[in-house]
Design an enzyme around this catalytic site. Sequence first.
Site, PDB file in Angstrom:
ATOM      1  N   CYS A   3       0.857  -1.194   0.000  1.00 42.69           N
ATOM      2  CA  CYS A   3       0.000   0.000   0.000  1.00 42.69           C
ATOM      3  C   CYS A   3       0.886   1.235   0.000  1.00 42.69           C
ATOM      4  O   CYS A   3       1.688   1.436   0.915  1.00 42.69           O
ATOM      5  CB  CYS A   3      -0.907  -0.005   1.232  1.00 42.69           C
ATOM      6  SG  CYS A   3      -1.775   1.552   1.466  1.00 42.69           S
ATOM      7  N   CYS A   6       0.545   3.430   3.099  1.00 43.96           N
ATOM      8  CA  CYS A   6       1.203   2.843   4.280  1.00 43.96           C
ATOM      9  C   CYS A   6       2.704   3.125   4.206  1.00 43.96           C
ATOM     10  O   CYS A   6       3.332   3.453   5.221  1.00 43.96           O
ATOM     11  CB  CYS A   6       0.959   1.339   4.349  1.00 43.96           C
ATOM     12  SG  CYS A   6      -0.667   0.878   4.981  1.00 43.96           S
ATOM     13  N   HIS A  45      -3.819   1.229   8.432  1.00 43.35           N
ATOM     14  CA  HIS A  45      -4.424   0.950   7.123  1.00 43.35           C
ATOM     15  C   HIS A  45      -5.929   0.741   7.271  1.00 43.35           C
ATOM     16  O   HIS A  45      -6.380  -0.239   7.847  1.00 43.35           O
ATOM     17  CB  HIS A  45      -3.798  -0.274   6.448  1.00 43.35           C
ATOM     18  CG  HIS A  45      -4.370  -0.472   5.071  1.00 43.35           C
ATOM     19  ND1 HIS A  45      -3.884   0.170   3.950  1.00 43.35           N
ATOM     20  CD2 HIS A  45      -5.442  -1.187   4.645  1.00 43.35           C
ATOM     21  CE1 HIS A  45      -4.607  -0.159   2.900  1.00 43.35           C
ATOM     22  NE2 HIS A  45      -5.571  -0.995   3.284  1.00 43.35           N
ATOM     23  N   ASN A  85     -12.949  10.032  -1.633  1.00 46.99           N
ATOM     24  CA  ASN A  85     -13.529   9.188  -2.671  1.00 46.99           C
ATOM     25  C   ASN A  85     -13.568   7.760  -2.143  1.00 46.99           C
ATOM     26  O   ASN A  85     -12.619   7.304  -1.499  1.00 46.99           O
ATOM     27  CB  ASN A  85     -12.681   9.259  -3.956  1.00 46.99           C
ATOM     28  CG  ASN A  85     -12.679  10.657  -4.556  1.00 46.99           C
ATOM     29  OD1 ASN A  85     -13.689  11.352  -4.509  1.00 46.99           O
ATOM     30  ND2 ASN A  85     -11.552  11.065  -5.103  1.00 46.99           N
ATOM     31  N   HIS A  96      -6.375   3.229   0.435  1.00 50.57           N
ATOM     32  CA  HIS A  96      -6.049   3.542   1.831  1.00 50.57           C
ATOM     33  C   HIS A  96      -6.800   4.841   2.099  1.00 50.57           C
ATOM     34  O   HIS A  96      -6.586   5.834   1.381  1.00 50.57           O
ATOM     35  CB  HIS A  96      -4.530   3.714   1.981  1.00 50.57           C
ATOM     36  CG  HIS A  96      -4.040   4.047   3.367  1.00 50.57           C
ATOM     37  ND1 HIS A  96      -3.076   3.289   4.014  1.00 50.57           N
ATOM     38  CD2 HIS A  96      -4.356   5.060   4.212  1.00 50.57           C
ATOM     39  CE1 HIS A  96      -2.822   3.816   5.203  1.00 50.57           C
ATOM     40  NE2 HIS A  96      -3.590   4.907   5.349  1.00 50.57           N
ATOM     41  N   HIS A  98      -8.174   8.286   2.654  1.00 46.11           N
ATOM     42  CA  HIS A  98      -7.510   9.589   2.647  1.00 46.11           C
ATOM     43  C   HIS A  98      -8.537  10.678   2.416  1.00 46.11           C
ATOM     44  O   HIS A  98      -9.534  10.468   1.729  1.00 46.11           O
ATOM     45  CB  HIS A  98      -6.400   9.657   1.591  1.00 46.11           C
ATOM     46  CG  HIS A  98      -6.842   9.257   0.215  1.00 46.11           C
ATOM     47  ND1 HIS A  98      -6.993   7.942  -0.156  1.00 46.11           N
ATOM     48  CD2 HIS A  98      -7.177   9.991  -0.864  1.00 46.11           C
ATOM     49  CE1 HIS A  98      -7.392   7.876  -1.415  1.00 46.11           C
ATOM     50  NE2 HIS A  98      -7.528   9.113  -1.877  1.00 46.11           N
ATOM     51  N   HIS A 100      -8.973  14.487   0.952  1.00 42.36           N
ATOM     52  CA  HIS A 100      -8.400  15.565   0.153  1.00 42.36           C
ATOM     53  C   HIS A 100      -8.803  16.888   0.814  1.00 42.36           C
ATOM     54  O   HIS A 100      -9.984  17.093   1.114  1.00 42.36           O
ATOM     55  CB  HIS A 100      -8.979  15.566  -1.260  1.00 42.36           C
ATOM     56  CG  HIS A 100      -8.705  14.324  -2.054  1.00 42.36           C
ATOM     57  ND1 HIS A 100      -7.739  14.269  -3.040  1.00 42.36           N
ATOM     58  CD2 HIS A 100      -9.280  13.096  -2.036  1.00 42.36           C
ATOM     59  CE1 HIS A 100      -7.737  13.062  -3.592  1.00 42.36           C
ATOM     60  NE2 HIS A 100      -8.666  12.328  -3.009  1.00 42.36           N
TER      61      HIS A 100
END
Length: 112
Positions: A3, A6, A45, A85, A96, A98, A100
Site C-alpha cells: 500500500c 502505508c 491501514h 472518494n 487507503h 484519505h 483531500h
Amino acid sequence: MDCIFCKIAEGTIPSKQLYENEYCLAFHDINPQTPVHILVIPKLHIGSADEVTEKNSVYLQKIFEAIPQIAKQAGLTGGYRVITNCGEDGCQSVKHLHFHILGGKKLPENMG
Ligand code: AMP
C-alpha cells in the site's frame, strides 16, 4: 501489504509532508487539482470510508481534529473543501483512506 500510503506513513516512500501526529499524516498531493491540494491519511491501514468501524473511528476523530491546524498551516484562510472518494463509483484510486483538502481558490459549486 503493498500500500503506497502505508509506505508514505512509514517513511519508506518520500512525501512533501506538512503535518504529523500519532494518528495521521498530511502531505501535498503529487498531482494537485487545486492551488492547494493536501491529503490526510490515517497511520493505520483503513481501506476506505466504507471500512470505518467503532474500533478504528478514533483515527477519523484525530484526522478531523487535525484538519483545522493543517488548513491554517497551508494558509487556507478563505475556506476549503474536504472530500474522500470511496470505491469504484467514487473513483477511489488509492485503497487507503484519505481525505483531500482542496483550496487556494474559489471552488466550483458542483460536486458531480
Ligand atoms: P483518490 O483518487 O481519491 O484515491 O486520490 C488519490 C490521490 O493520491 C490522487 O490525488 C493522487 O494524485 C495522489 N497520490 C498518489 N500517489 C501519491 C504520492 N506518492 N504522493 C502524493 N500523492 C499521491
